[in-house]
Each structure stands twice: as C-alpha cells, then as structure tokens.
Design a protein around this motif. Sequence first.
Motif, short mmCIF file in Angstrom:
data_model
loop_
_atom_site.label_atom_id
_atom_site.label_comp_id
_atom_site.label_asym_id
_atom_site.label_seq_id
_atom_site.Cartn_x
_atom_site.Cartn_y
_atom_site.Cartn_z
N TYR A 97 -26.35 -12.58 -24.10
CA TYR A 97 -26.62 -13.79 -24.88
C TYR A 97 -25.50 -13.96 -25.88
O TYR A 97 -25.18 -13.03 -26.63
CB TYR A 97 -27.96 -13.69 -25.61
N ILE A 98 -24.88 -15.14 -25.88
CA ILE A 98 -23.77 -15.43 -26.79
C ILE A 98 -24.13 -16.61 -27.67
O ILE A 98 -24.48 -17.69 -27.18
CB ILE A 98 -22.47 -15.74 -26.02
N ARG A 99 -24.04 -16.42 -28.98
CA ARG A 99 -24.17 -17.53 -29.92
C ARG A 99 -22.85 -18.31 -29.87
O ARG A 99 -21.87 -17.91 -30.48
CB ARG A 99 -24.41 -17.01 -31.33
N ILE A 100 -22.83 -19.42 -29.17
CA ILE A 100 -21.59 -20.16 -28.99
C ILE A 100 -21.18 -20.84 -30.30
O ILE A 100 -21.97 -21.52 -30.94
CB ILE A 100 -21.74 -21.23 -27.88
N ASN A 101 -19.91 -20.61 -30.68
CA ASN A 101 -19.37 -21.19 -31.90
C ASN A 101 -17.97 -21.71 -31.60
O ASN A 101 -17.04 -20.92 -31.43
CB ASN A 101 -19.34 -20.14 -33.02
N THR A 102 -17.80 -23.01 -31.53
CA THR A 102 -16.51 -23.61 -31.19
C THR A 102 -15.81 -24.21 -32.41
O THR A 102 -14.85 -24.96 -32.26
CB THR A 102 -16.68 -24.70 -30.11
N ARG A 103 -16.25 -23.85 -33.61
CA ARG A 103 -15.58 -24.32 -34.82
C ARG A 103 -14.23 -23.63 -34.97
O ARG A 103 -14.04 -22.48 -34.55
CB ARG A 103 -16.44 -24.05 -36.05
N LYS A 104 -13.29 -24.33 -35.56
CA LYS A 104 -11.95 -23.79 -35.79
C LYS A 104 -11.81 -23.41 -37.27
O LYS A 104 -12.10 -24.22 -38.15
CB LYS A 104 -10.89 -24.80 -35.38
N THR A 105 -11.41 -22.17 -37.53
CA THR A 105 -11.25 -21.72 -38.91
C THR A 105 -9.79 -21.49 -39.28
O THR A 105 -9.46 -21.35 -40.46
CB THR A 105 -12.00 -20.39 -39.14
N GLY A 106 -8.91 -21.42 -38.29
CA GLY A 106 -7.51 -21.13 -38.55
C GLY A 106 -7.22 -19.64 -38.64
O GLY A 106 -6.06 -19.23 -38.78
N TYR A 107 -8.27 -18.83 -38.57
CA TYR A 107 -8.08 -17.38 -38.61
C TYR A 107 -7.77 -16.86 -37.21
O TYR A 107 -8.44 -17.22 -36.25
CB TYR A 107 -9.33 -16.68 -39.15
N GLU A 108 -6.74 -16.04 -37.10
CA GLU A 108 -6.37 -15.46 -35.80
C GLU A 108 -6.98 -14.07 -35.67
O GLU A 108 -6.61 -13.15 -36.40
CB GLU A 108 -4.85 -15.39 -35.65
N HIS A 109 -7.91 -13.94 -34.75
CA HIS A 109 -8.66 -12.69 -34.61
C HIS A 109 -7.94 -11.67 -33.73
O HIS A 109 -7.10 -12.02 -32.90
CB HIS A 109 -10.04 -12.98 -34.04
N GLU A 110 -8.32 -10.42 -33.93
CA GLU A 110 -7.78 -9.34 -33.13
C GLU A 110 -8.41 -9.36 -31.73
O GLU A 110 -9.47 -9.95 -31.52
CB GLU A 110 -8.09 -8.00 -33.79
N PRO A 111 -7.78 -8.72 -30.75
CA PRO A 111 -8.38 -8.62 -29.41
C PRO A 111 -9.76 -7.98 -29.50
O PRO A 111 -10.03 -7.16 -30.39
CB PRO A 111 -7.40 -7.71 -28.66
N PHE A 112 -10.63 -8.35 -28.57
CA PHE A 112 -12.02 -7.91 -28.61
C PHE A 112 -12.24 -6.71 -27.71
O PHE A 112 -11.66 -6.59 -26.64
CB PHE A 112 -12.92 -9.06 -28.15
N GLU A 113 -13.11 -5.81 -28.18
CA GLU A 113 -13.56 -4.69 -27.37
C GLU A 113 -15.08 -4.64 -27.45
O GLU A 113 -15.65 -4.70 -28.54
CB GLU A 113 -12.96 -3.38 -27.90
N LEU A 114 -15.74 -4.55 -26.30
CA LEU A 114 -17.19 -4.56 -26.27
C LEU A 114 -17.78 -3.51 -27.21
O LEU A 114 -17.37 -2.34 -27.19
CB LEU A 114 -17.69 -4.29 -24.85
N GLY A 115 -18.72 -3.94 -28.04
CA GLY A 115 -19.39 -3.02 -28.94
C GLY A 115 -18.62 -2.67 -30.19
O GLY A 115 -19.08 -1.83 -30.98
N LYS A 116 -17.47 -3.32 -30.43
CA LYS A 116 -16.67 -3.02 -31.60
C LYS A 116 -16.59 -4.21 -32.55
O LYS A 116 -16.45 -5.35 -32.13
CB LYS A 116 -15.25 -2.61 -31.18
N ALA A 117 -16.67 -3.91 -33.83
CA ALA A 117 -16.52 -4.93 -34.87
C ALA A 117 -15.05 -5.12 -35.20
O ALA A 117 -14.20 -4.30 -34.83
CB ALA A 117 -17.31 -4.53 -36.11
N GLU A 118 -14.76 -6.19 -35.93
CA GLU A 118 -13.40 -6.48 -36.38
C GLU A 118 -13.35 -6.33 -37.90
O GLU A 118 -14.01 -7.08 -38.62
CB GLU A 118 -13.01 -7.91 -35.99
N VAL A 119 -12.60 -5.36 -38.38
CA VAL A 119 -12.47 -5.13 -39.82
C VAL A 119 -11.38 -6.06 -40.35
O VAL A 119 -10.21 -5.91 -40.00
CB VAL A 119 -12.14 -3.67 -40.13
#
Length: 312
Positions: A150-172
């Motif tokens: 289940y994914i909470r879809i969020n298509t808003r643009k914040t201008g923040y460039e996120h790090e690559p994603f890894e399942l089960g890991k948060a982004e500090v």
Amino acid sequence: MTYEELLTATALNDEQVIVMTAENRALVRNLPAVLGKRFIDTGITEQTMIGAAAGLALRNRIPVVHALAAFLTMRSFEFVRTDLGIANLPVKLSGFIPGFLSDANGPTHQAIEDISIMRGIPNVTVFAPADEDDLVKMLPQIWQSPNPAYIRINTRKTGYEHEPFELGKAEVICTGSNVTILTYGLMFEQALIAVDILKSEGFSVGLVNMRSLKPVDEEVILKTVATSNLIVTLEDHFLTGGLYTIVAEVLLKHQLTAKVLPIALNEKWFKPALLPDVLQHTGFTGKQIAERILGYQTMHLQPSVLTHAFSE
C-alpha cells in the motif's frame, strides 16, 4: 519524471504489469490509450477491483491498482486482507489523496487511519513518500517486490532531491542532539519549515523521512533515541496505529524509553478546506509545529538542555 510517466515506462517494459482503477483516473489519464487491454477500469467497485487484481496476480501479473485512499483501504479492507494479505500476492495499491491531501473532502473521504489498518494485515507492506521525487525513487523497488504493498501516493513537488530508496530504510535528512522529527508523506514539507525555524532559535535539530512504515527502519529509530533528547512523531494520521504507535512498539521491543512528542490527529476528523487552511486550522503548519516543539522543550526538558541548545 512524474508518477504517470514512471508507470507508463514500467508497463511498456514489462507486460506482466496491469494498471487498474475503480473509476479514479486522475493519476493515469493517458494510460488507456497506451496500454489497451492492460488498462482495466472496474467502475466504482473497489472490492471487485481487488478481487480481480488477485486473480490476475495468481496468473503471474503485477496489478497496480488505483482508488481514493479512503475507499481503497476501508471499503475493500476484507478483500485486501483475504485475497492479497493471506495469499501474499504482489498487488500494488496506489492510494490517492491520503491524509490532508483530501483537503476539501469530508470525513467519508479522509484516509487518516489507513496506515494503521493496512500495516495490520500480514504480508502487506506500507509506504509513504514525501513528495513526487521521493515517490518515483521509491516505486520501482516497491513494484518489483513479491509482496502486496500500500502506497500513500503523493505527487506534490517540494524541490527537495531525495536519496535513492532502499526497502525498509528511512532517509536521514539531518541529525540533531536536542530534537529530531520523524515524519512521512505530506508532512515532510512542513517539517522542513519547522526545522529551519528551530535551528534559527539555536536548537540542534534532526529530521528523518521515514518513507517505509512497514517494514520500518528500527535502526534509525533506535539511533535517534540514543542521540536526541526529544523525538517528535509528525503525521497526518490518527494518533492510534500510525508512526507514534510504531515508535512505541519499537521502543518496547528493545526495552527502551524516550521523550516523545506526538503531533497527530487525536480521534477527530479535520474540517474540509483548501490545504493551507486545513494545515492552519489543525495546527500542522511548519510554524505551528515549531512553536509546539519549543513549548514542549520549555515545559518538559531540563534547563541544561535548553542552555546547551542556545549555546550551539
């Protein structure tokens, strides 16, 4: 890249991918012409859509299904539990306008208990991207996973460039010794504002984009508790069953305690309005969040902590 562009490219590259909707085409308006028979609209029949998606998954397909988050998680709950969770089928649930993103809608259309009920189903994984950049970085791994999601879809643009994603890991995003905000989804925008305000007041502030709520990154929670005097859980969700509950479960599992300030909806639906007014009325703007944290710091923490904060 947008959500629709990513889904289009993924489906064209993999004939196993089937796109489905319960008459909610806002995210996938251009897909019918591109995918033909691999685009299925069941009408306003969320339960039927989930049942059909389960059947397709049993035939080696990967259905990506779309509906309003409130109806996808609550109206079809039993079907998700029985057809997808028990069978552990790789159906991907795209929940549209979750949390405060359903701003102008009343309680019937507000998905503010969705995290709680979806993470309670065995095998179902739960994700909440911070914005569209986060979303498109997270989805490829989620779609490739063998589990229902289940994914909470969020298509808003914040201008923040996120790090690559890894399942089960948060982004500090940043670390801080005085206070650390743990958040997900839409509230990431307001958390960024709150962090800037708190830093301007002299506090050492951390921010973590949780991203994955099931499986959750226990390591980042434990590390945050060990290095920060106050943990703030920030979410556009009911207090019960969301991130606050998740943090409590992790701490109890490891026999730990911590100072935790939950900022969430407490058994009350929000008044429908435009999003800025919803945030203001409910006390969830970045400024209000920062003020609430400052107030808590003043009331509950030792003077030495405050002196340390303002001397940094």
